[in-house]
Design an enzyme around this catalytic site. Structure first.
Site, PDB file in Angstrom:
ATOM      1  N   GLU A  98      39.727  53.590  63.267  1.00 44.24           N
ATOM      2  CA  GLU A  98      38.959  52.845  62.261  1.00 44.24           C
ATOM      3  C   GLU A  98      39.540  53.104  60.882  1.00 44.24           C
ATOM      4  OE1 GLU A  98      36.317  50.851  63.182  1.00 44.24           O
ATOM      5  OE2 GLU A  98      37.003  51.361  65.184  1.00 44.24           O
ATOM      6  N   TYR A 138      48.164  49.047  66.111  1.00 38.48           N
ATOM      7  CA  TYR A 138      47.452  48.110  66.982  1.00 38.48           C
ATOM      8  C   TYR A 138      48.410  47.183  67.733  1.00 38.48           C
ATOM      9  CZ  TYR A 138      42.778  49.277  65.268  1.00 38.48           C
ATOM     10  OH  TYR A 138      41.595  49.915  64.993  1.00 38.48           O
ATOM     11  N   VAL A 166      37.687  34.358  64.258  1.00 34.89           N
ATOM     12  CA  VAL A 166      36.746  35.031  65.148  1.00 34.89           C
ATOM     13  C   VAL A 166      36.086  36.137  64.345  1.00 34.89           C
ATOM     14  CG1 VAL A 166      36.444  36.372  67.267  1.00 34.89           C
ATOM     15  CG2 VAL A 166      38.179  34.568  67.182  1.00 34.89           C
ATOM     16  N   SER A 193      32.426  38.701  64.265  1.00 38.76           N
ATOM     17  CA  SER A 193      31.112  39.054  64.810  1.00 38.76           C
ATOM     18  C   SER A 193      30.285  39.809  63.784  1.00 38.76           C
ATOM     19  CB  SER A 193      31.275  39.888  66.080  1.00 38.76           C
ATOM     20  OG  SER A 193      32.264  40.859  65.905  1.00 38.76           O
ATOM     21  N   ASN A 194      30.968  40.442  62.837  1.00 34.85           N
ATOM     22  CA  ASN A 194      30.249  41.233  61.834  1.00 34.85           C
ATOM     23  C   ASN A 194      30.151  40.455  60.518  1.00 34.85           C
ATOM     24  OD1 ASN A 194      29.230  43.186  60.164  1.00 34.85           O
ATOM     25  ND2 ASN A 194      31.037  44.502  60.232  1.00 34.85           N
ATOM     26  N   ARG A 217      36.262  39.535  52.882  1.00 35.46           N
ATOM     27  CA  ARG A 217      36.693  38.466  53.773  1.00 35.46           C
ATOM     28  C   ARG A 217      35.658  37.362  53.886  1.00 35.46           C
ATOM     29  NH1 ARG A 217      36.636  41.388  59.745  1.00 35.46           N
ATOM     30  NH2 ARG A 217      34.454  41.931  59.754  1.00 35.46           N
ATOM     31  N   TYR A 263      45.450  31.030  62.105  1.00 38.99           N
ATOM     32  CA  TYR A 263      44.350  31.941  62.440  1.00 38.99           C
ATOM     33  C   TYR A 263      44.067  32.828  61.234  1.00 38.99           C
ATOM     34  CZ  TYR A 263      41.386  35.361  64.591  1.00 38.99           C
ATOM     35  OH  TYR A 263      40.317  36.159  64.862  1.00 38.99           O
ATOM     36  N   ASN A 267      38.412  43.863  58.136  1.00 38.53           N
ATOM     37  CA  ASN A 267      37.056  44.172  57.665  1.00 38.53           C
ATOM     38  C   ASN A 267      37.052  45.011  56.395  1.00 38.53           C
ATOM     39  OD1 ASN A 267      37.447  46.878  58.452  1.00 38.53           O
ATOM     40  ND2 ASN A 267      36.398  46.634  60.396  1.00 38.53           N
ATOM     41  N   GLU A 313      44.135  44.229  65.630  1.00 38.01           N
ATOM     42  CA  GLU A 313      44.370  43.228  66.677  1.00 38.01           C
ATOM     43  C   GLU A 313      44.125  41.811  66.162  1.00 38.01           C
ATOM     44  OE1 GLU A 313      41.643  45.083  66.548  1.00 38.01           O
ATOM     45  OE2 GLU A 313      40.146  43.485  66.471  1.00 38.01           O
TER      46      GLU A 313
END
Ligand SMILES: *[C@@H]1O[C@H](CO)[C@@H](O)[C@H](O)[C@H]1NC(C)=O
Ligand SMILES: *[C@@H]1O[C@H](CO)[C@@H](O)[C@H](O)[C@H]1NC(C)=O
Ligand SMILES: *[C@@H]1O[C@H](CO)[C@@H](O)[C@H](O)[C@H]1NC(C)=O
Ligand SMILES: *[C@@H]1O[C@H](CO)[C@@H](O)[C@H](O)[C@H]1NC(C)=O
Length: 347
Positions: free
Chosen positions: A125, A156, A180, A182-183, A190, A228, A233, A242
């Site tokens: 992290e 990564y 993509v 999720s958070n 971002r 993409y 984060n 990744e």
């Protein structure tokens, strides 16, 4: 006191000697054709005397995976990986994964550390998601992370020379930009950038809160997009995840990155393989550029020229390969040292 210590040491050597002799008597006659080939379960039970023992103090995020099953290119011969804490006294290295121990130092080994044993601090992290770094003071010997200046570098992803056995073809494109996420932290850099960018072009957003992507066809779905958004984060040196390596490069899209500086990315990937948000003074200008490339196939294709020389590689199973890397470094017997403060180093 002193003489007691020596007595103990002598006793220890004596016991070791007895064991070595027994070992020799039992297994010393090599080349015997009836020699039994050990089964896997026996192999994973305990190390051979010549092996370096590497103890995982915890499973990372409590995720279990097969140990001692390293990819051949990582040269892990001569090492034995274990989570069996009974082997602590003889372990050559103990890997301390930050996430499970940061709350309290008392989760770390409490028995005195054997001489010569390396304690390795491991973290994937970024600093922003690594609490309590200050407790990691004056007892860690080696670092292991995505930071290129780690003792054990665990990125990564990576590029390898393309040997021409698998030439790359740009996947068929029918869509423009994917992301993509999720958070949804609305205060993050971002998210703020995304909300400005989406005013000027269409962005398909995938993730648990929007369109769910199944693991099996993630790359296939993303490959239909020209671009993409590989938005990290948090922004830290070498923190390139990744999102770039897998979601963009492996899927065959052009990454639009938000993370460390362009210069930092260029340490790992060619300058003509990606678009950096910092290349544009505003999100609107970036949007215009992407729309322009969308209409100009030849210019778009130039973002793939590097693929004739290089190809992106994915770690077989992330955690396994990361841990396997420890072996090679350990075999090189790194000089003894203590990291005064992980907190100061891991910016
Ligand atoms: C852990 O190692 C000890 C000492 O070699 C052994 O007695 C014990 O059975 C091992 N435990 C497991 C779960 O393998
Ligand atoms: C850490 O754990 C020990 C033992 O369980 C406890 O005595 C101590 O108060 C804990 N420290 C913190 C900062 O929580
Ligand atoms: C890939 O391209 C190179 C150079 O154009 C060529 O020599 C090679 O045969 C190609 N390989 C395959 C598998 O098509
Ligand atoms: C690791 O750090 C500890 C604590 O400073 C030190 O006592 C030990 O000698 C170091 N060991 C190695 C292998 O570097």
């Amino acid at each position: 006191m002193e003489s007691n210590k020596w007595k103990k040491r002598f006793f220890f050597c004596f016991v070791q000697c007895i064991f070595s002799i027994m070992f020799f008597i039992l297994f010393g006659s090599k080349g015997n054709s009836t020699e039994k080939i050990p089964q896997r379960s026996e192999l994973t039970f305990r190390p051979e005397s010549s092996q370096l023992t590497i103890l995982l103090w915890t499973w990372p995020f409590n995720y279990h995976f097969p140990l001692n099953d390293c990819p051949t290119d990582l040269d892990s011969s001569g090492c034995f990986f274990t989570v069996n804490r009974s082997l602590y006294p003889s372990a050559n290295a103990v890997i301390i994964h930050h996430r499970e121990v940061y709350k309290n130092k008392s989760i770390l080994p409490q028995i005195p550390r054997p001489t010569n044993q390396y304690w390795i601090w491991f973290n994937k992290e970024s600093r922003s998601h690594s609490p309590n770094l200050h407790i990691m003071e004056n007892f860690i010997n080696l670092t292991m992370s995505f930071r290129a200046d780690s003792d054990i570098f665990t990125p990564y992803g990576r590029l390898e020379r393309n040997d021409g056995s698998q030439n790359f073809t740009i996947p068929v494109k029918s869509k423009l930009v994917a992301w993509v996420i999720s958070n949804w932290n609305k205060n993050s850099k971002r998210y703020k950038y995304y909300s400005k960018l989406k005013k000027h072009l269409n962005i398909d957003v995938y993730g648990s809160k929007t369109k769910v992507l199944s693991h099996t066809n993630t790359l296939e779905t993303l490959s239909q997009y020209k671009f993409y958004l590989a938005f990290e984060n948090s922004i830290h040196e070498d923190y390139i995840t990744e999102k770039l390596w897998s979601n963009s490069l492996l899927s065959g899209t052009v990454p639009v990155v938000l993370g460390p500086s362009r210069k930092n990315y260029e340490r790992f990937i060619p300058s003509d393989s990606f678009i950096h948000v910092e290349d544009f003074s505003t999100p609107q200008k970036l949007a215009l550029y992407l729309l322009e490339l969308d209409k100009n196939d030849e210019r778009y294709r130039q973002y793939f020229n590097w693929r004739s020389r290089l190809q992106p590689m994915k770690n077989r199973i992330d955690w396994v390969s990361d841990y396997c890397r420890v072996c090679k470094v350990l075999k090189e017997a790194p000089p003894y040292k203590t990291i005064p403060s992980i907190d100061t180093w891991f910016r």
